[in-house]
Design an enzyme around this catalytic site. Structure first.
Site, PDB file in Angstrom:
ATOM      1  N   ARG A  71       0.845  -1.195   0.000  1.00 34.38           N
ATOM      2  CA  ARG A  71       0.000   0.000   0.000  1.00 34.38           C
ATOM      3  C   ARG A  71       0.877   1.241   0.000  1.00 34.38           C
ATOM      4  O   ARG A  71       1.949   1.257   0.592  1.00 34.38           O
ATOM      5  CB  ARG A  71      -0.893   0.020   1.247  1.00 34.38           C
ATOM      6  CG  ARG A  71      -2.084  -0.925   1.174  1.00 34.38           C
ATOM      7  CD  ARG A  71      -2.978  -0.796   2.397  1.00 34.38           C
ATOM      8  NE  ARG A  71      -2.298  -1.231   3.596  1.00 34.38           N
ATOM      9  CZ  ARG A  71      -1.799  -0.432   4.524  1.00 34.38           C
ATOM     10  NH1 ARG A  71      -1.925   0.883   4.408  1.00 34.38           N
ATOM     11  NH2 ARG A  71      -1.191  -0.909   5.570  1.00 34.38           N
ATOM     12  N   TYR A 213      -1.340  -3.418  -6.623  1.00 30.97           N
ATOM     13  CA  TYR A 213      -1.053  -4.286  -5.474  1.00 30.97           C
ATOM     14  C   TYR A 213      -2.044  -4.151  -4.325  1.00 30.97           C
ATOM     15  O   TYR A 213      -2.373  -3.036  -3.898  1.00 30.97           O
ATOM     16  CB  TYR A 213       0.359  -3.993  -4.939  1.00 30.97           C
ATOM     17  CG  TYR A 213       0.940  -5.177  -4.177  1.00 30.97           C
ATOM     18  CD1 TYR A 213       1.677  -6.155  -4.840  1.00 30.97           C
ATOM     19  CD2 TYR A 213       0.724  -5.330  -2.819  1.00 30.97           C
ATOM     20  CE1 TYR A 213       2.194  -7.250  -4.159  1.00 30.97           C
ATOM     21  CE2 TYR A 213       1.242  -6.426  -2.129  1.00 30.97           C
ATOM     22  CZ  TYR A 213       1.974  -7.381  -2.802  1.00 30.97           C
ATOM     23  OH  TYR A 213       2.484  -8.468  -2.129  1.00 30.97           O
ATOM     24  N   LYS A 222      -9.347  -2.323   2.089  1.00 23.89           N
ATOM     25  CA  LYS A 222      -9.097  -1.174   2.969  1.00 23.89           C
ATOM     26  C   LYS A 222      -9.897   0.056   2.531  1.00 23.89           C
ATOM     27  O   LYS A 222     -10.425   0.791   3.356  1.00 23.89           O
ATOM     28  CB  LYS A 222      -7.599  -0.846   3.018  1.00 23.89           C
ATOM     29  CG  LYS A 222      -6.746  -2.009   3.526  1.00 23.89           C
ATOM     30  CD  LYS A 222      -7.148  -2.410   4.913  1.00 23.89           C
ATOM     31  CE  LYS A 222      -6.732  -3.789   5.340  1.00 23.89           C
ATOM     32  NZ  LYS A 222      -5.411  -4.027   5.808  1.00 23.89           N
ATOM     33  N   HIS A 242     -10.221  -2.413  11.715  1.00 27.76           N
ATOM     34  CA  HIS A 242      -9.108  -3.243  11.229  1.00 27.76           C
ATOM     35  C   HIS A 242      -8.833  -4.326  12.281  1.00 27.76           C
ATOM     36  O   HIS A 242      -7.870  -4.246  13.035  1.00 27.76           O
ATOM     37  CB  HIS A 242      -7.890  -2.336  11.037  1.00 27.76           C
ATOM     38  CG  HIS A 242      -6.747  -2.968  10.306  1.00 27.76           C
ATOM     39  ND1 HIS A 242      -5.456  -2.490  10.394  1.00 27.76           N
ATOM     40  CD2 HIS A 242      -6.687  -4.017   9.461  1.00 27.76           C
ATOM     41  CE1 HIS A 242      -4.656  -3.211   9.634  1.00 27.76           C
ATOM     42  NE2 HIS A 242      -5.368  -4.150   9.058  1.00 27.76           N
ATOM     43  N   SER A 264      -0.940  -3.445  10.621  1.00 23.72           N
ATOM     44  CA  SER A 264      -0.503  -4.330   9.545  1.00 23.72           C
ATOM     45  C   SER A 264       0.781  -5.049   9.957  1.00 23.72           C
ATOM     46  O   SER A 264       1.667  -4.442  10.554  1.00 23.72           O
ATOM     47  CB  SER A 264      -0.243  -3.514   8.279  1.00 23.72           C
ATOM     48  OG  SER A 264      -1.402  -2.784   7.939  1.00 23.72           O
ATOM     49  N   CYS A 266       1.307  -7.194  12.256  1.00 25.46           N
ATOM     50  CA  CYS A 266       1.520  -7.328  13.702  1.00 25.46           C
ATOM     51  C   CYS A 266       0.768  -8.510  14.305  1.00 25.46           C
ATOM     52  O   CYS A 266       0.594  -8.590  15.513  1.00 25.46           O
ATOM     53  CB  CYS A 266       1.149  -6.041  14.425  1.00 25.46           C
ATOM     54  SG  CYS A 266       2.329  -4.714  14.140  1.00 25.46           S
ATOM     55  N   ASP A 289      -8.863  -9.834   9.272  1.00 25.79           N
ATOM     56  CA  ASP A 289      -8.362  -8.485   8.982  1.00 25.79           C
ATOM     57  C   ASP A 289      -9.369  -7.367   9.266  1.00 25.79           C
ATOM     58  O   ASP A 289      -8.971  -6.297   9.688  1.00 25.79           O
ATOM     59  CB  ASP A 289      -7.922  -8.407   7.509  1.00 25.79           C
ATOM     60  CG  ASP A 289      -6.989  -7.232   7.227  1.00 25.79           C
ATOM     61  OD1 ASP A 289      -6.012  -7.052   7.973  1.00 25.79           O
ATOM     62  OD2 ASP A 289      -7.246  -6.487   6.270  1.00 25.79           O
ATOM     63  N   ARG A 381       2.484 -12.070  -0.445  1.00 27.85           N
ATOM     64  CA  ARG A 381       1.183 -12.445   0.130  1.00 27.85           C
ATOM     65  C   ARG A 381       0.584 -13.666  -0.555  1.00 27.85           C
ATOM     66  O   ARG A 381       0.927 -13.994  -1.692  1.00 27.85           O
ATOM     67  CB  ARG A 381       0.206 -11.277  -0.018  1.00 27.85           C
ATOM     68  CG  ARG A 381       0.649  -9.992   0.681  1.00 27.85           C
ATOM     69  CD  ARG A 381      -0.236  -9.629   1.829  1.00 27.85           C
ATOM     70  NE  ARG A 381       0.302  -8.545   2.634  1.00 27.85           N
ATOM     71  CZ  ARG A 381      -0.224  -8.166   3.793  1.00 27.85           C
ATOM     72  NH1 ARG A 381      -1.276  -8.778   4.282  1.00 27.85           N
ATOM     73  NH2 ARG A 381       0.305  -7.176   4.492  1.00 27.85           N
TER      74      ARG A 381
HETATM   75  P1  GTP Z   1      -1.797  -7.591   7.730  1.00 22.12           P
HETATM   76  O1  GTP Z   1      -2.308  -8.656   6.838  1.00 22.12           O
HETATM   77  O2  GTP Z   1      -0.731  -6.761   7.097  1.00 22.12           O
HETATM   78  O3  GTP Z   1      -2.880  -6.740   8.307  1.00 22.12           O
HETATM   79  O4  GTP Z   1      -0.967  -8.304   8.933  1.00 22.12           O
HETATM   80  P2  GTP Z   1      -1.430  -9.173  10.188  1.00 22.12           P
HETATM   81  O5  GTP Z   1      -1.759  -8.267  11.335  1.00 22.12           O
HETATM   82  O6  GTP Z   1      -2.455 -10.164   9.813  1.00 22.12           O
HETATM   83  O7  GTP Z   1      -0.065  -9.891  10.609  1.00 22.12           O
HETATM   84  P3  GTP Z   1       0.371 -11.448  10.479  1.00 22.12           P
HETATM   85  O8  GTP Z   1      -0.466 -12.337  11.350  1.00 22.12           O
HETATM   86  O9  GTP Z   1       0.451 -11.791   9.051  1.00 22.12           O
HETATM   87  O10 GTP Z   1       1.834 -11.393  11.113  1.00 22.12           O
HETATM   88  C1  GTP Z   1       2.835 -10.583  10.593  1.00 22.12           C
HETATM   89  C2  GTP Z   1       4.167 -10.885  11.205  1.00 22.12           C
HETATM   90  O11 GTP Z   1       4.123 -10.889  12.632  1.00 22.12           O
HETATM   91  C3  GTP Z   1       4.722 -12.239  10.802  1.00 22.12           C
HETATM   92  O12 GTP Z   1       6.071 -12.079  10.453  1.00 22.12           O
HETATM   93  C4  GTP Z   1       4.595 -13.079  12.034  1.00 22.12           C
HETATM   94  O13 GTP Z   1       5.603 -14.050  12.075  1.00 22.12           O
HETATM   95  C5  GTP Z   1       4.721 -12.070  13.165  1.00 22.12           C
HETATM   96  N1  GTP Z   1       3.969 -12.485  14.370  1.00 22.12           N
HETATM   97  C6  GTP Z   1       2.661 -12.806  14.415  1.00 22.12           C
HETATM   98  N2  GTP Z   1       2.286 -13.176  15.667  1.00 22.12           N
HETATM   99  C7  GTP Z   1       3.402 -13.083  16.435  1.00 22.12           C
HETATM  100  C8  GTP Z   1       3.671 -13.323  17.830  1.00 22.12           C
HETATM  101  O14 GTP Z   1       2.804 -13.691  18.608  1.00 22.12           O
HETATM  102  N3  GTP Z   1       4.953 -13.108  18.253  1.00 22.12           N
HETATM  103  C9  GTP Z   1       5.940 -12.674  17.399  1.00 22.12           C
HETATM  104  N4  GTP Z   1       7.156 -12.493  17.905  1.00 22.12           N
HETATM  105  N5  GTP Z   1       5.736 -12.446  16.070  1.00 22.12           N
HETATM  106  C10 GTP Z   1       4.477 -12.630  15.600  1.00 22.12           C
HETATM  107  C1  SPV Z   2      -2.572  -4.410   5.538  1.00 20.35           C
HETATM  108  O1  SPV Z   2      -1.627  -3.748   5.103  1.00 20.35           O
HETATM  109  O2  SPV Z   2      -3.077  -4.181   6.662  1.00 20.35           O
HETATM  110  C2  SPV Z   2      -3.101  -5.524   4.737  1.00 20.35           C
HETATM  111  C3  SPV Z   2      -2.604  -5.688   3.373  1.00 20.35           C
HETATM  112  O3  SPV Z   2      -3.959  -6.245   5.217  1.00 20.35           O
HETATM  113  S1  SPV Z   2      -3.447  -4.724   2.210  1.00 20.35           S
HETATM  114  O4  SPV Z   2      -4.612  -5.455   1.755  1.00 20.35           O
HETATM  115  O5  SPV Z   2      -2.527  -4.496   1.084  1.00 20.35           O
HETATM  116  O6  SPV Z   2      -3.863  -3.477   2.801  1.00 20.35           O
HETATM  117 MN    MN Z   3      -4.506  -5.669   7.410  1.00 20.29          MN
END
Ligand code: GTP
Ligand code: SPV
Ligand code: MN
Length: 599
Positions: A71, A213, A222, A242, A264, A266, A289, A381
């Site tokens: 984004r 993308y 979003k 979110h 994002s 996290c 999400d 992704r």
């Molecule tokens: P978006 O799709 O961008 O909104 O991201 P998301 O919030 O769904 O994050 P996602 O679950 O894909 O995790 C992103 C990163 O955080 C990855 O690299 C994971 O390995 C890391 N991660 C997730 N949960 C944990 C946790 O409990 N501890 C740690 N140390 N890292 C974590």
């Molecule tokens: C985020 O960035 O929080 C995502 C990926 O979930 S996107 O759909 O590109 O916004």
């Molecule tokens: Mn997201």
């Protein structure tokens, strides 16, 4: 041109076609045949790769242009009529001025291309909570990603009828083709300054140009389900957030639904699909999400997942970190910007297997472990239908939604913020949501490394209107029902680090230990101590049985360091100034009360 009884839709499609000048217009019916044939056309033209059909049946790989990988927050605009209604002055452009600029870009931008018209529903088709959009796009990649991420096609058009309301979503990759010009694998506008992700909240309209993308191009996500829906939610008395949604069942069979707002990358997808460490406990996924939350007749908040798929971060996803995501993506998945192994499978950093001796990296180049580059882009992704997740909760498509018992908020904080902290009441919970954020870890954008970037409710990039008014809306939600019917808000932090710069908490599946304490609190059995910042678990309240973690480490995770919190208060004060007069006075009072309790 397209056959529909909806006059407004027909007129809009004709207007856009006249402006963008595509070679032809295709109204998407959303069928499996349409989806398969579009993928095949892309593969035949060398614009996508079909993966090994034995290892990954129905799976494809696409590689984006290196300039178009995420984004673009600094090209995202909220063009409300009044500047004060925008989240902040730097994202505001006067709507007519912005339209005039963008019309110039759109003029002839689809030459040599097909213009796809994609009717889509956010939420189950026909549900009273769902909302309809129509995306016009010149990207076939957008069509088949929208097919996975939302419900698209003829059924949506039927539901829309001849006068139904819909959000107008216009998208172009911004790369017309001259006669005979061969397409590139990932067309997009060459320069960042040519890209626009624009929102016209009063008109419920989105104009996106120049990027293909993720959230820039899949406009249901979003742009609609957060930025435009947030404005609808404010006007109609609900919440568009979110947030992940999970279902937790305890050993006695009692069910709790929990939402979580993390910025994002996290951990939303990870938490939504986690495998609990305790026998007898079960976690199932409702959404990973976005959550739309509305009051039910019983005065509780009910959440639906408006999406139908996951657009998840690939790097770091492994059988160890997120086994259910790995099982979801075994088939019928679109991968973007991951590595391609010599046997036609995918690979990325943190997938949990040894790096192969050779692969093709996300940029299409030869790669070996010695090349010192990433095989997959950090924001690579997978796009996969939610129904393929083995732990989807049965009720994930229930139009009534699920009643929420707890809301988690939290970012990546190396210090100060404890593992979990229970808010004292709704307003205090909104205060915690307003102060969440992450340390800036990259010097790429600013030199503020180590500073906290506050990201209220993980919505900083997704506000559709003034951020102070947004927090005021959260406060007003708390007044609409009895306090005991509101979800409890918890501030969590999986990312605290020790002196060796290592995460203290193991995270991932072990986060179920924190969820367990939270539902014990809700049911009245969980033990807590009152502290100046909120209610924290007593030393023995988090079940660490079977976990290799020292008492000292647990003490550090649950420590309230008054000195550090006073520094935090000063930093929050500074951040609150950015709200100007829109800062709700209740939050100012929360901050003052916190400072008093600390000193
Ligand atoms: P978006 O799709 O961008 O909104 O991201 P998301 O919030 O769904 O994050 P996602 O679950 O894909 O995790 C992103 C990163 O955080 C990855 O690299 C994971 O390995 C890391 N991660 C997730 N949960 C944990 C946790 O409990 N501890 C740690 N140390 N890292 C974590
Ligand atoms: C985020 O960035 O929080 C995502 C990926 O979930 S996107 O759909 O590109 O916004
Ligand atoms: Mn997201």
């Amino acid at each position: 041109m397209i056959s529909t009884s909806h006059k407004e839709l027909k007129a809009w499609v004709e207007e856009v076609a006249a402006l963008c000048k595509p070679d032809s217009v295709h109204l998407c019916d959303g069928s499996e045949e349409e989806y398969q044939s579009m993928l095949q056309i892309m593969v035949d033209a060398g614009l996508g790769v079909q993966l090994n059909q034995e290892k990954r049946p129905g799976c494809y790989l696409f590689r984006s242009h290196p300039s178009d990988v995420a984004r673009v927050e600094n090209r995202t605009f909220i063009a409300s009529k009044n500047a004060e209604d925008a989240p902040s002055p730097d994202v505001w452009i006067e709507p007519e001025e912005l339209k005039a600029t963008m019309r110039k870009s759109y003029d002839g931008c689809m030459r040599g291309r097909i213009m796809y018209v994609i009717p889509f529903s956010m939420g189950p088709i026909g549900s009273p909570i769902s909302k309809i959009g129509v995306e016009i796009s010149d990207s076939p990649y957008v069509v088949f990603n929208m097919k996975i991420m939302t419900r698209i096609g003829t059924k949506v058009l039927e539901t829309l009828g001849s006068d139904g309301e819909f959000v107008k979503c216009l998208h172009s990759v911004g790369k017309p083709l001259a006669a005979g010009e061969k397409d590139t694998a990932w067309p997009c506008a060459p320069s960042i300054d040519d890209k626009y992700i624009s929102h016209f909240p009063e008109e419920r309209m989105i104009w996106s140009f120049g990027s293909g993308y993720g959230g820039n191009a899949l406009l249901g996500k979003k742009c609609f389900a957060l930025r435009i829906a947030a404005v609808q939610a404010r006007d109609e008395g609900w919440l568009a957030e979110h947030m992940l949604i999970l279902k937790l069942t305890d050993p006695s069979g009692k069910v709790y639904y929990v939402c979580g707002a993390f910025p994002s990358a996290c951990g939303k997808t990870n938490l939504a699909m986690l495998e609990p460490s305790f026998p007898g406990w079960k976690v199932e996924t409702i959404g990973d999400d976005i959550a739309w939350m509305k009051f039910g007749a019983d005065g509780r908040l009910y959440a639906i997942n408006p999406e139908a798929g996951f657009f998840g971060v690939a790097p770091g996803t492994s059988m160890h970190s997120n086994p259910n995501a790995m099982r979801s993506i075994e088939k019928n998945t679109i991968f973007t910007n991951v590595g391609l192994t010599d046997d036609g499978d995918v690979w990325w950093e943190g997938i949990g297997t040894e790096p192969p001796e050779h692969l093709i990296d996300w940029q299409g180049n030869d790669w070996t472990p010695a090349s010192g580059k990433l095989a997959a882009h950090a924001n690579a992704r997978f796009t996969v239908p939610a129904a393929q997740c083995p732990v989807m909760g049965d009720e994930w498509e229930d139009p009534a939604g699920v009643p929420i018992s707890a809301i988690l908020v939290g970012g990546r904080r190396e210090n100060t913020i404890p593992l979990v902290n229970e808010s004292l009441d709704w307003n205090h919970g909104v205060f915690l949501g307003s102060i969440m954020g992450s340390e800036i870890t990259t010097a790429a954008i600013t030199d503020d490394v180590g500073q906290v970037r506050r990201d209220p409710f993980a919505m900083l990039p997704f506000f559709g209107y003034n951020k102070g008014d947004y927090l005021q809306h959260w406060l007003s939600i708390g007044k609409k029902t009895d306090a005991c019917k509101l979800p409890k808000i918890y501030f969590v932090n999986w990312f605290r680090k020790n002196a060796d710069n290592k995460f203290i908490w193991p995270g991932f599946g072990e986060n179920s230990r924190v969820l367990k304490w939270i539902v014990e609190r809700i049911s009245g059995t969980g033990k807590a101590v009152e502290t100046p910042i909120g209610n924290l678990p007593t030393a023995d309240a988090i079940d660490t049985s079977g976990l290799d973690i020292s008492n000292d480490a647990m003490a550090e995770l649950l420590q309230v360091d008054k000195e550090a919190w006073l520094i935090e208060v000063a930093s929050i004060k500074e951040n609150y100034k950015s709200y100007g007069k829109a800062l709700p006075k209740e939050l100012e009072e929360q901050l003052e009360a916190l400072e008093k309790r600390l000193s």
